[in-house]
Scaffold this motif. Structure first.
Motif, PDB file in Angstrom:
ATOM      1  N   VAL A  69       0.848  -1.208   0.000  1.00 37.15           N
ATOM      2  CA  VAL A  69       0.000   0.000   0.000  1.00 37.15           C
ATOM      3  C   VAL A  69       0.873   1.244   0.000  1.00 37.15           C
ATOM      4  O   VAL A  69       0.644   2.188  -0.764  1.00 37.15           O
ATOM      5  CB  VAL A  69      -0.962  -0.004   1.213  1.00 37.15           C
ATOM      6  CG1 VAL A  69      -1.635   1.343   1.368  1.00 37.15           C
ATOM      7  CG2 VAL A  69      -2.003  -1.109   1.065  1.00 37.15           C
ATOM      8  N   ILE A  70       1.887   1.263   0.845  1.00 34.72           N
ATOM      9  CA  ILE A  70       2.787   2.423   0.926  1.00 34.72           C
ATOM     10  C   ILE A  70       3.497   2.638  -0.410  1.00 34.72           C
ATOM     11  O   ILE A  70       3.577   3.760  -0.911  1.00 34.72           O
ATOM     12  CB  ILE A  70       3.787   2.244   2.085  1.00 34.72           C
ATOM     13  CG1 ILE A  70       3.045   2.354   3.416  1.00 34.72           C
ATOM     14  CG2 ILE A  70       4.920   3.261   1.999  1.00 34.72           C
ATOM     15  CD1 ILE A  70       3.853   1.923   4.627  1.00 34.72           C
ATOM     16  N   GLU A  71       3.991   1.561  -1.000  1.00 36.81           N
ATOM     17  CA  GLU A  71       4.673   1.669  -2.293  1.00 36.81           C
ATOM     18  C   GLU A  71       3.733   2.189  -3.370  1.00 36.81           C
ATOM     19  O   GLU A  71       4.089   3.052  -4.171  1.00 36.81           O
ATOM     20  CB  GLU A  71       5.252   0.315  -2.701  1.00 36.81           C
ATOM     21  CG  GLU A  71       5.961   0.327  -4.029  1.00 36.81           C
ATOM     22  CD  GLU A  71       7.103   1.344  -4.120  1.00 36.81           C
ATOM     23  OE1 GLU A  71       7.324   1.868  -5.237  1.00 36.81           O
ATOM     24  OE2 GLU A  71       7.738   1.629  -3.095  1.00 36.81           O
ATOM     25  N   SER A  72       2.500   1.699  -3.388  1.00 36.46           N
ATOM     26  CA  SER A  72       1.508   2.158  -4.356  1.00 36.46           C
ATOM     27  C   SER A  72       1.231   3.652  -4.189  1.00 36.46           C
ATOM     28  O   SER A  72       1.147   4.403  -5.165  1.00 36.46           O
ATOM     29  CB  SER A  72       0.230   1.352  -4.203  1.00 36.46           C
ATOM     30  OG  SER A  72      -0.790   1.865  -5.030  1.00 36.46           O
ATOM     31  N   LYS A  73       1.088   4.099  -2.945  1.00 39.35           N
ATOM     32  CA  LYS A  73       0.848   5.516  -2.675  1.00 39.35           C
ATOM     33  C   LYS A  73       2.045   6.366  -3.087  1.00 39.35           C
ATOM     34  O   LYS A  73       1.868   7.482  -3.593  1.00 39.35           O
ATOM     35  CB  LYS A  73       0.482   5.733  -1.223  1.00 39.35           C
ATOM     36  CG  LYS A  73      -0.914   5.207  -0.876  1.00 39.35           C
ATOM     37  CD  LYS A  73      -1.314   5.613   0.520  1.00 39.35           C
ATOM     38  CE  LYS A  73      -2.748   5.250   0.795  1.00 39.35           C
ATOM     39  NZ  LYS A  73      -3.690   6.100   0.080  1.00 39.35           N
TER      40      LYS A  73
END
Length: 85
Positions: free
Chosen positions: A75-79
């Protein structure tokens, strides 16, 4: 847009609240206030429907083999890729 006259029964407390909102200058009359409440309710219901659909999709997708930490990292990488972080 055409309007349709309606009769609505209110408590004294409701009437006082609407009149205060009109006196404050936020609304020109009771009809404007009621239409604003309806618009906000429609928007709220749309948000609820979107969340409900996402929950159903998540339920139907099955159980993930990833750990909670792996999911959070994804999720963090996607954001970050989307410029949200």
């Amino acid at each position: 847009m055409a309007t349709i006259p309606k009769t609505v029964s209110l408590t004294h407390k409701n009437e006082a609240w609407i009149n205060e909102r009109i006196r404050s200058g936020d609304f020109g009359n009771a009809s404007e206030y009621i239409r604003d409440l309806i618009r906000r309710d429609e928007e709220r219901q749309t948000r609820i429907d979107v969340i409900r659909a996402a929950l159903i999709e998540g339920e139907q997708s099955g159980i993930s083999g990833r750990t909670p930490e792996e999911i959070m990292a994804a999720v963090i990488e996607s954001k970050r890729r989307n410029g949200e972080l």
